[in-house]
Scaffold this motif. Structure first.
Motif, PDB file in Angstrom:
ATOM      1  N   UNK A  23       0.812  -1.218   0.000  1.00 38.87           N
ATOM      2  CA  UNK A  23       0.000   0.000   0.000  1.00 38.87           C
ATOM      3  C   UNK A  23       0.843   1.265   0.000  1.00 38.87           C
ATOM      4  N   UNK A  24       2.164   1.115  -0.142  1.00 41.43           N
ATOM      5  CA  UNK A  24       3.035   2.280  -0.180  1.00 41.43           C
ATOM      6  C   UNK A  24       3.346   2.870   1.178  1.00 41.43           C
ATOM      7  N   UNK A  25       3.225   2.061   2.207  1.00 43.15           N
ATOM      8  CA  UNK A  25       3.527   2.490   3.578  1.00 43.15           C
ATOM      9  C   UNK A  25       4.816   1.777   3.978  1.00 43.15           C
ATOM     10  N   UNK A  26       5.952   2.457   3.884  1.00 45.05           N
ATOM     11  CA  UNK A  26       7.238   1.778   4.021  1.00 45.05           C
ATOM     12  C   UNK A  26       7.713   1.504   5.443  1.00 45.05           C
ATOM     13  N   UNK A  27       7.196   2.260   6.413  1.00 44.66           N
ATOM     14  CA  UNK A  27       7.760   2.134   7.755  1.00 44.66           C
ATOM     15  C   UNK A  27       6.750   2.546   8.826  1.00 44.66           C
ATOM     16  N   UNK A  28       7.146   2.308  10.081  1.00 43.84           N
ATOM     17  CA  UNK A  28       6.278   2.584  11.222  1.00 43.84           C
ATOM     18  C   UNK A  28       5.951   4.072  11.331  1.00 43.84           C
ATOM     19  N   UNK A  29       6.899   4.917  11.016  1.00 40.49           N
ATOM     20  CA  UNK A  29       6.675   6.357  11.106  1.00 40.49           C
ATOM     21  C   UNK A  29       5.571   6.799  10.130  1.00 40.49           C
ATOM     22  N   UNK A  30       5.622   6.278   8.922  1.00 39.67           N
ATOM     23  CA  UNK A  30       4.599   6.612   7.926  1.00 39.67           C
ATOM     24  C   UNK A  30       3.244   6.070   8.356  1.00 39.67           C
ATOM     25  N   UNK A  31       3.221   4.849   8.856  1.00 41.79           N
ATOM     26  CA  UNK A  31       1.978   4.242   9.324  1.00 41.79           C
ATOM     27  C   UNK A  31       1.360   5.079  10.433  1.00 41.79           C
ATOM     28  N   UNK A  32       2.166   5.485  11.392  1.00 42.79           N
ATOM     29  CA  UNK A  32       1.647   6.310  12.498  1.00 42.79           C
ATOM     30  C   UNK A  32       1.129   7.652  11.991  1.00 42.79           C
ATOM     31  N   UNK A  33       1.839   8.255  11.042  1.00 42.66           N
ATOM     32  CA  UNK A  33       1.418   9.548  10.490  1.00 42.66           C
ATOM     33  C   UNK A  33       0.097   9.434   9.739  1.00 42.66           C
ATOM     34  N   UNK A  34      -0.110   8.334   9.028  1.00 44.90           N
ATOM     35  CA  UNK A  34      -1.350   8.137   8.279  1.00 44.90           C
ATOM     36  C   UNK A  34      -2.529   7.848   9.191  1.00 44.90           C
ATOM     37  N   UNK A  35      -2.281   7.081  10.235  1.00 46.03           N
ATOM     38  CA  UNK A  35      -3.352   6.639  11.115  1.00 46.03           C
ATOM     39  C   UNK A  35      -3.985   5.364  10.587  1.00 46.03           C
TER      40      UNK A  35
END
Length: 114
Positions: A23-35
């Motif tokens: 889904x284009x979410x490469x890392x934990x930081x991006x996942x947290x930022x997206x919600x």
């Protein structure tokens, strides 16, 4: 430089990490930022099959809570949000184009061209 692996978040393992990467979410930081809602919508758009348990586990993980901590009214509200997410048209991540069955069949070459 790569970010923190998604699987480093408690209760998120290789399957969720793989779905996030698709889904284009490469890392934990991006996942947290997206919600959780946005991330899960992206996962659905890139082929992840909807599953309520996976959805609420993602919510709990991003809150730093055990997956089985979701009960009662909180779980009911998450179920409503999950159902609403599932009901949205599936969209292509790269173009945000709604995909109807005809579009999908055309892309895989099932329907005869007119």
């Amino acid at each position: 430089m790569t970010g923190t692996p998604i699987s480093s978040i408690r209760n998120l393992g290789p399957a969720i990490e793989s779905a996030c990467h698709r889904a284009g979410i490469p890392d934990a930081e991006t996942l947290r930022a997206l919600g959780a809602d946005t991330a899960y919508a992206r996962m659905l758009a890139t082929g992840t099959r909807p599953h309520f348990v996976g959805y609420f586990v993602l919510h709990m993980a991003l809150q730093g809570r055990p997956w089985n901590d979701c009960v009662g009214m909180e779980k009911q509200k998450l179920r409503q949000r999950f159902d609403a997410l599932k009901a949205r048209p599936v969209r292509v991540a790269d173009g945000d184009i709604p995909l109807g069955i005809e579009t999908i069949l055309d892309r895989i070459g099932v329907r005869a061209r007119s």
